[in-house]
Every structure is written in structure tokens, then in C-alpha cells.
Design a protein around this motif. Structure first.
Motif, PDB file in Angstrom:
ATOM      1  N   VAL A 269      13.649   1.914  27.244  1.00 16.14           N
ATOM      2  CA  VAL A 269      12.841   2.215  26.052  1.00 16.14           C
ATOM      3  C   VAL A 269      12.157   0.950  25.546  1.00 16.14           C
ATOM      4  N   ALA A 270      12.849  -0.159  25.608  1.00 22.96           N
ATOM      5  CA  ALA A 270      12.240  -1.426  25.194  1.00 22.96           C
ATOM      6  C   ALA A 270      11.063  -1.792  26.095  1.00 22.96           C
ATOM      7  N   ILE A 271      11.200  -1.520  27.383  1.00 18.99           N
ATOM      8  CA  ILE A 271      10.112  -1.819  28.318  1.00 18.99           C
ATOM      9  C   ILE A 271       8.898  -0.940  28.013  1.00 18.99           C
ATOM     10  N   VAL A 272       9.131   0.340  27.722  1.00 15.76           N
ATOM     11  CA  VAL A 272       8.030   1.241  27.356  1.00 15.76           C
ATOM     12  C   VAL A 272       7.327   0.733  26.096  1.00 15.76           C
ATOM     13  N   THR A 273       8.114   0.316  25.121  1.00 18.92           N
ATOM     14  CA  THR A 273       7.544  -0.187  23.872  1.00 18.92           C
ATOM     15  C   THR A 273       6.786  -1.489  24.108  1.00 18.92           C
ATOM     16  N   ALA A 274       7.329  -2.349  24.948  1.00 19.72           N
ATOM     17  CA  ALA A 274       6.641  -3.606  25.284  1.00 19.72           C
ATOM     18  C   ALA A 274       5.333  -3.329  26.007  1.00 19.72           C
ATOM     19  N   TRP A 275       5.308  -2.276  26.819  1.00 18.13           N
ATOM     20  CA  TRP A 275       4.080  -1.872  27.518  1.00 18.13           C
ATOM     21  C   TRP A 275       2.990  -1.500  26.511  1.00 18.13           C
TER      22      TRP A 275
END
Length: 305
Positions: A252-258
Motif C-alpha cells: 500500500v505504501a508503494i502504491v501511495t508513493a507511486w
């Protein structure tokens, strides 16, 4: 947490907002813990709507404010109105004013920092909307205004009559729902992904200093299940897992960082009642995806021309 001043405002907002749609089923104590955790980790922007939990989400949040009266001045509170049960949508002056009064009462506050029109109303009279905005602004009950799920021509129609700027557009966006990005790649091509669904809303918002607030970032459609660890999205999850391992954060953090990596300065909404999920999401602030990694996520479900 990182902050930026929302364009066309003086609001210094956290780059990630907390969405309060699902807090209606929680106790005041549970919501209080969630809100205090968010604030302690730098989240100062809270997103509501008059229809969330049939108003109960605002009620329980208001109880938290009543228990902690010093918190209001540290918060940016946004609510939405105009989805009218039994009728569908209502942008009439009378209904907008009534909705705001209801939200203020439930939230136990004197003003909203931001009010959004919740989805388009086919019967909208922009002059009526302008009258409602003027009254709310002059009375100090709403400081800034925006919309959700609207395309450029709808926003331009409002701007023709409204004195106040449109500062926010809330839109669904994420790796599995990226039509705003697709249109930039498939220009002049006769393929389904070239279809213009929203009037180039991404470019329009960037050109007009309107902040996009992505919602439902880990779903493909409004009602679909999350794509995180979903076997229907194998390629995307492989990429997310690889990057989550590299950066030592959640998918989820990676999606948000994207989302945060895009130069339009979007403000994603973390719609969760779980403190763990909230903290996992906030880890995105410390992740700086490379250009290659951003495209790996974007192309996981597609092949570019």
C-alpha cells in the motif's frame, strides 16, 4: 510527514489525507485513537461527506472534537454534499446550504475548510451554486470550494459564475485505474485505451492549479475488491512485492508513493479505520520511486504503444 500549500489557498496540508467514510461503525474511543494517531504522525487533512454512514461518520468525528476542543485549529476539515438519498443529486442553493448546516452541526464546528460538490448534478444551475458558495463564504462557514468526479467543462461552467476558485477535484486514481495517464500515451490511436473518458482532466487540473485527491487508490473500480494480493492482478503484485521488499514498506505504501511521484502534486486519501493500515500508508512519504520503478508499476497491467 511532508506538507505543501494547496494551490489557490493558504492551507498548509499534509501530502496524505485521512478519509473518514468508514468510521461510522466505530466507537468514539476508536475514532479518537485513529485521529490522534493521524495527527501525531503529521496528517492534518480529514475528508468527510454528509452521506458517509448516513451522517454518522461526521457525528462520531464531531464527538472526538468535542472531547478534544483544542484539535480543531490543528486540522483541515473537508466535507462533501449534494448526493441526496432518494433523489440522486441536488446542487440547488437550498440543498447545499442545508447540507452544510447539517455537516457543521454533526462535526461540532463553526466552519469547513473545504466543501466539495459530491459528483455532478445533471440539473445543476451554476448561478444557484454560485449564490450558495457566496453565502457560505461571506458567513465564514466555508473557506474554500471544490468538486469531485468532474471533468473540465463542468468545472469551467462553475468557474463562469462562482467568485471563489475551484481548488480541489476528487477523482479515483491508482495503478489499476489510471485512465488519466493512459490518454497521454494513446493519443491518435484507434484502441480502447485512447478513449477520452474525462476531457483530459489531469492536464486541466495541472494547468489550473486544482489539486487532485485520488480516492480508492487500491481498487480498479468503485465496487471491486482491492488488487493488493489479489490473484487477478499477478503482474502488478509481483512488481509491488519487489519494490515493497526493496524499500522495506508495505505494498500500500508503494502504491501511495507511486501516486505521490507524479508531478501534479496529488493528495491521496487513505480511506481506512485501521491504525496499522494508516501507518503503512504513511510510510510512502519516505519512498522516492525512480522513474523506472514508476513505469514498472504503471505497465504491469498493460503494454505501451
Amino acid at each position: 510527514m511532508e506538507y505543501y500549500t494547496l494551490p489557490q489557498t493558504n492551507l498548509k496540508a499534509s501530502k496524505i489525507a485521512l478519509g473518514c467514510m468508514r468510521i461510522a461503525s466505530k466507537s468514539v474511543e476508536e475514532v479518537e485513537e485513529l485521529v490522534l494517531t493521524a495527527l501525531n504522525h503529521g496528517v492534518n487533512f480529514f475528508d468527510h461527506a454528509d452521506i458517509y454512514g448516513a451522517g454518522q461518520s461526521e457525528v462520531v468525528f464531531g464527538e472526538v472534537l468535542a472531547r478534544n476542543p483544542n484539535l480543531r485549529e490543528t486540522m483541515i476539515i473537508q466535507s462533501k454534499c449534494a448526493i441526496r438519498p432518494g433523489i440522486c443529486f441536488d446542487f440547488s442553493k437550498e440543498y447545499i446550504l442545508k447540507s452544510v448546516e447539517g455537516s457543521l452541526e454533526r462535526l461540532q464546528t463553526d466552519y469547513l475548510d473545504v466543501l466539495l460538490l459530491h459528483r455532478p448534478d445533471a440539473l445543476m444551475d451554476p448561478k444557484e451554486v454560485a449564490e450558495a458558495f457566496n453565502e457560505l463564504y461571506e458567513l465564514g462557514k466555508v473557506h474554500y470550494f471544490g468538486v469531485s468526479n468532474q471533468k473540465p467543462s463542468q468545472i469551467e461552467l462553475l468557474k463562469k459564475y462562482c467568485k471563489q476558485p475551484i481548488v480541489i477535484n476528487q477523482l479515483q486514481f491508482g495503478p489499476a485505474h489510471a485512465s488519466m495517464i493512459d490518454q497521454g500515451f494513446y493519443v491518435n490511436m484507434e484502441v480502447p485505451t485512447a478513449i477520452d473518458y474525462d476531457g483530459a482532466i489531469l492536464d486541466y487540473c495541472m494547468l489550473n492549479d486544482i489539486t487532485i485527491q485520488p480516492w480508492s487508490t487500491i481498487r480498479e473500480t468503485l465496487n471491486s475488491e482491492t488488487f493488493i494480493d489479489n490473484p487477478e492482478y499477478p503482474e502488478l503484485n509481483v512488481v509491488l512485492e519487489t519494490l515493497a521488499t526493496k524499500y522495506k514498506v508495505s505494498k500500500v505504501a508503494i502504491v501511495t508513493a507511486w501516486i505521490l511521484r507524479h508531478p501534479s502534486n496529488m493528495q491521496p486519501i487513505a480511506g481506512t479505520t485501521s491504525i496499522k493500515n494508516l501507518l503503512d500508508t504513511l510510510d510512502a512519504i519516505n519512498v522516492s520511486l525512480t522513474r523506472e520503478e514508476w513505469y514498472q508499476i504503471y505497465t504491469a497491467n498493460k503494454v505501451l504503444p
